[in-house]
Design a protein around this motif. Structure first.
Motif, PDB file in Angstrom:
ATOM      1  N   PRO A  47      -2.077  32.394 -16.006  1.00  0.00           N
ATOM      2  CA  PRO A  47      -2.503  31.124 -15.398  1.00  0.00           C
ATOM      3  C   PRO A  47      -2.401  29.942 -16.355  1.00  0.00           C
ATOM      4  O   PRO A  47      -2.094  28.817 -15.934  1.00  0.00           O
ATOM      5  N   SER A  48      -2.639  30.191 -17.658  1.00  0.00           N
ATOM      6  CA  SER A  48      -2.515  29.099 -18.629  1.00  0.00           C
ATOM      7  C   SER A  48      -1.080  28.595 -18.710  1.00  0.00           C
ATOM      8  O   SER A  48      -0.839  27.384 -18.780  1.00  0.00           O
ATOM      9  N   SER A  49      -0.115  29.509 -18.681  1.00  0.00           N
ATOM     10  CA  SER A  49       1.287  29.099 -18.724  1.00  0.00           C
ATOM     11  C   SER A  49       1.674  28.318 -17.476  1.00  0.00           C
ATOM     12  O   SER A  49       2.410  27.317 -17.555  1.00  0.00           O
ATOM     13  N   LEU A  50       1.145  28.718 -16.325  1.00  0.00           N
ATOM     14  CA  LEU A  50       1.426  27.983 -15.095  1.00  0.00           C
ATOM     15  C   LEU A  50       0.766  26.612 -15.107  1.00  0.00           C
ATOM     16  O   LEU A  50       1.353  25.620 -14.655  1.00  0.00           O
ATOM     17  N   LEU A  51      -0.447  26.527 -15.641  1.00  0.00           N
ATOM     18  CA  LEU A  51      -1.136  25.239 -15.711  1.00  0.00           C
ATOM     19  C   LEU A  51      -0.410  24.274 -16.648  1.00  0.00           C
ATOM     20  O   LEU A  51      -0.358  23.067 -16.387  1.00  0.00           O
ATOM     21  N   ILE A  52       0.160  24.793 -17.724  1.00  0.00           N
ATOM     22  CA  ILE A  52       0.933  23.939 -18.639  1.00  0.00           C
ATOM     23  C   ILE A  52       2.120  23.330 -17.913  1.00  0.00           C
ATOM     24  O   ILE A  52       2.388  22.125 -18.003  1.00  0.00           O
ATOM     25  N   SER A  53       2.833  24.159 -17.157  1.00  0.00           N
ATOM     26  CA  SER A  53       4.001  23.673 -16.422  1.00  0.00           C
ATOM     27  C   SER A  53       3.599  22.682 -15.331  1.00  0.00           C
ATOM     28  O   SER A  53       4.246  21.637 -15.161  1.00  0.00           O
ATOM     29  N   ILE A  54       2.519  22.984 -14.596  1.00  0.00           N
ATOM     30  CA  ILE A  54       2.077  22.084 -13.526  1.00  0.00           C
ATOM     31  C   ILE A  54       1.617  20.743 -14.097  1.00  0.00           C
ATOM     32  O   ILE A  54       1.947  19.673 -13.567  1.00  0.00           O
ATOM     33  N   ALA A  55       0.864  20.781 -15.201  1.00  0.00           N
ATOM     34  CA  ALA A  55       0.379  19.538 -15.817  1.00  0.00           C
ATOM     35  C   ALA A  55       1.550  18.691 -16.315  1.00  0.00           C
ATOM     36  O   ALA A  55       1.538  17.453 -16.159  1.00  0.00           O
ATOM     37  N   TYR A  56       2.553  19.333 -16.882  1.00  0.00           N
ATOM     38  CA  TYR A  56       3.710  18.569 -17.366  1.00  0.00           C
ATOM     39  C   TYR A  56       4.432  17.889 -16.222  1.00  0.00           C
ATOM     40  O   TYR A  56       4.830  16.714 -16.331  1.00  0.00           O
ATOM     41  N   HIS A  57       4.620  18.582 -15.099  1.00  0.00           N
ATOM     42  CA  HIS A  57       5.370  17.997 -13.988  1.00  0.00           C
ATOM     43  C   HIS A  57       4.561  16.918 -13.267  1.00  0.00           C
ATOM     44  O   HIS A  57       5.147  15.968 -12.729  1.00  0.00           O
ATOM     45  N   ILE A  58       3.234  17.046 -13.241  1.00  0.00           N
ATOM     46  CA  ILE A  58       2.418  15.957 -12.702  1.00  0.00           C
ATOM     47  C   ILE A  58       2.564  14.711 -13.572  1.00  0.00           C
ATOM     48  O   ILE A  58       2.726  13.586 -13.064  1.00  0.00           O
ATOM     49  N   TRP A  59       2.520  14.908 -14.877  1.00  0.00           N
ATOM     50  CA  TRP A  59       2.701  13.781 -15.797  1.00  0.00           C
ATOM     51  C   TRP A  59       4.102  13.197 -15.681  1.00  0.00           C
ATOM     52  O   TRP A  59       4.279  11.975 -15.703  1.00  0.00           O
ATOM     53  N   LEU A  60       5.113  14.053 -15.507  1.00  0.00           N
ATOM     54  CA  LEU A  60       6.491  13.587 -15.338  1.00  0.00           C
ATOM     55  C   LEU A  60       6.626  12.758 -14.063  1.00  0.00           C
ATOM     56  O   LEU A  60       7.287  11.703 -14.055  1.00  0.00           O
ATOM     57  N   TRP A  61       5.997  13.201 -12.971  1.00  0.00           N
ATOM     58  CA  TRP A  61       6.095  12.462 -11.713  1.00  0.00           C
ATOM     59  C   TRP A  61       5.454  11.083 -11.831  1.00  0.00           C
ATOM     60  O   TRP A  61       5.962  10.100 -11.291  1.00  0.00           O
ATOM     61  N   ARG A  62       4.355  11.005 -12.552  1.00  0.00           N
ATOM     62  CA  ARG A  62       3.728   9.690 -12.768  1.00  0.00           C
ATOM     63  C   ARG A  62       4.632   8.793 -13.599  1.00  0.00           C
ATOM     64  O   ARG A  62       4.707   7.574 -13.353  1.00  0.00           O
ATOM     65  N   LYS A  63       5.301   9.349 -14.573  1.00  0.00           N
ATOM     66  CA  LYS A  63       6.232   8.563 -15.383  1.00  0.00           C
ATOM     67  C   LYS A  63       7.417   8.090 -14.542  1.00  0.00           C
ATOM     68  O   LYS A  63       7.922   6.977 -14.731  1.00  0.00           O
ATOM     69  N   VAL A  64       7.873   8.930 -13.630  1.00  0.00           N
ATOM     70  CA  VAL A  64       8.971   8.527 -12.749  1.00  0.00           C
ATOM     71  C   VAL A  64       8.545   7.348 -11.884  1.00  0.00           C
ATOM     72  O   VAL A  64       9.346   6.428 -11.624  1.00  0.00           O
ATOM     73  N   GLN A  65       7.292   7.346 -11.440  1.00  0.00           N
ATOM     74  CA  GLN A  65       6.803   6.250 -10.615  1.00  0.00           C
ATOM     75  C   GLN A  65       6.551   4.973 -11.413  1.00  0.00           C
ATOM     76  O   GLN A  65       6.829   3.869 -10.935  1.00  0.00           O
ATOM     77  N   SER A  66       6.030   5.104 -12.618  1.00  0.00           N
ATOM     78  CA  SER A  66       5.656   3.928 -13.410  1.00  0.00           C
ATOM     79  C   SER A  66       6.780   3.431 -14.303  1.00  0.00           C
ATOM     80  O   SER A  66       6.950   2.223 -14.472  1.00  0.00           O
ATOM     81  N   GLU A  67       7.549   4.332 -14.896  1.00  0.00           N
ATOM     82  CA  GLU A  67       8.631   3.954 -15.809  1.00  0.00           C
ATOM     83  C   GLU A  67       9.899   4.710 -15.428  1.00  0.00           C
ATOM     84  O   GLU A  67      10.326   5.625 -16.142  1.00  0.00           O
ATOM     85  N   PRO A  68      10.512   4.374 -14.310  1.00  0.00           N
ATOM     86  CA  PRO A  68      11.678   5.155 -13.853  1.00  0.00           C
ATOM     87  C   PRO A  68      12.877   5.082 -14.787  1.00  0.00           C
ATOM     88  O   PRO A  68      13.659   6.034 -14.865  1.00  0.00           O
ATOM     89  N   ASP A  69      13.029   3.956 -15.511  1.00  0.00           N
ATOM     90  CA  ASP A  69      14.189   3.814 -16.395  1.00  0.00           C
ATOM     91  C   ASP A  69      14.109   4.707 -17.626  1.00  0.00           C
ATOM     92  O   ASP A  69      15.110   4.870 -18.331  1.00  0.00           O
TER      93      ASP A  69
END
Length: 233
Positions: free
Chosen positions: A14-36
């Protein structure tokens, strides 16, 4: 059931899955705020400009548009085929009567019972099936955009006003691209789970190692960051 045998599996996986999920949530926010700064956001911007250029100069660039989209469809089809082959292999292992835990019992540092191995294979099968679904939907949207990208602006079945606009075609392409990204990320998520067959420690280490690899793939370093790195070196 002795829960102490499942301690590492319940903690590390579960820790490995949470690491991946947290990274992709952070990535999606970056795509929305800083797409370039992200590959996903930059591809979205470039694809919109590409669609407008192709449809405005359709007489000269119609073949180029179809070939470009066809190459993308071939790449998605390859990944979908690979995913389905893995699904068939996992389904064959699950339905087999051969006991698969015996040759792996010496290599596993977590739970090695038949029940836990069955859970691992079922989870892998579900992830690959969802990845295949994403790839299939991606091909569907890209194929539809492939037909509409060559429709002349302002013409559709003899009507003066056409609902087919560059914005609509770009939305279809965007859906296809996002579904392809989702399929790829599910495929990448399955890689640590494949190593989970040999133990939860390998799954956790693989998931932790993939984060910096994905970061270098997902983000674009600006010129000022490159200069700062050069000065540090």
């Amino acid at each position: 059931m002795e829960w102490r045998l499942y301690y590492f599996d319940l903690l590390l996986v579960p820790s490995s899955l949470l690491i991946s999920i947290a990274y992709h949530i952070w990535l999606w926010r970056k795509v929305q705020s800083e797409p370039d700064r992200t590959i996903i956001g930059l591809n979205s911007t470039i694809s919109r400009r590409w669609v407008i250029t192709m449809m405005k100069d359709n007489d000269k660039k119609n073949v180029l548009a179809v070939q470009t989209i066809r190459n993308f469809i071939m790449a998605v089809t390859l990944m979908a085929t690979t995913t389905m082959l893995l699904c068939c292999g996992l389904a064959a292992v699950i339905s087999s009567t051969y006991s698969i835990k015996k040759p792996l019992s010496n290599a596993i540092y977590g739970a090695d019972g038949e029940f836990m191995l069955g859970v691992k294979y079922v989870i892998l099968l579900l992830i690959f099936l969802f990845a295949f679904l994403c790839y299939s939907l991606s091909v569907r949207f890209i194929n539809q955009a492939n037909f509409l990208v060559n429709v002349p602006l302002g013409q559709s079945a003899g009507n003066a006003s056409s609902p087919v606009t560059p914005e609509y075609v770009w939305q279809l392409l965007g859906k296809g691209f996002l579904l392809n990204v989702a399929g790829n990320r599910l495929f990448y998520t399955a890689l640590p789970l494949l190593l989970w067959i040999f133990g939860p420690m390998l799954a956790f280490l693989c998931s932790a190692t993939m984060i910096p690899v994905l970061y270098n793939y997902d983000f674009i370093a600006h010129e000022d960051e490159k200069v700062d790195r050069g000065l540090k070196v």
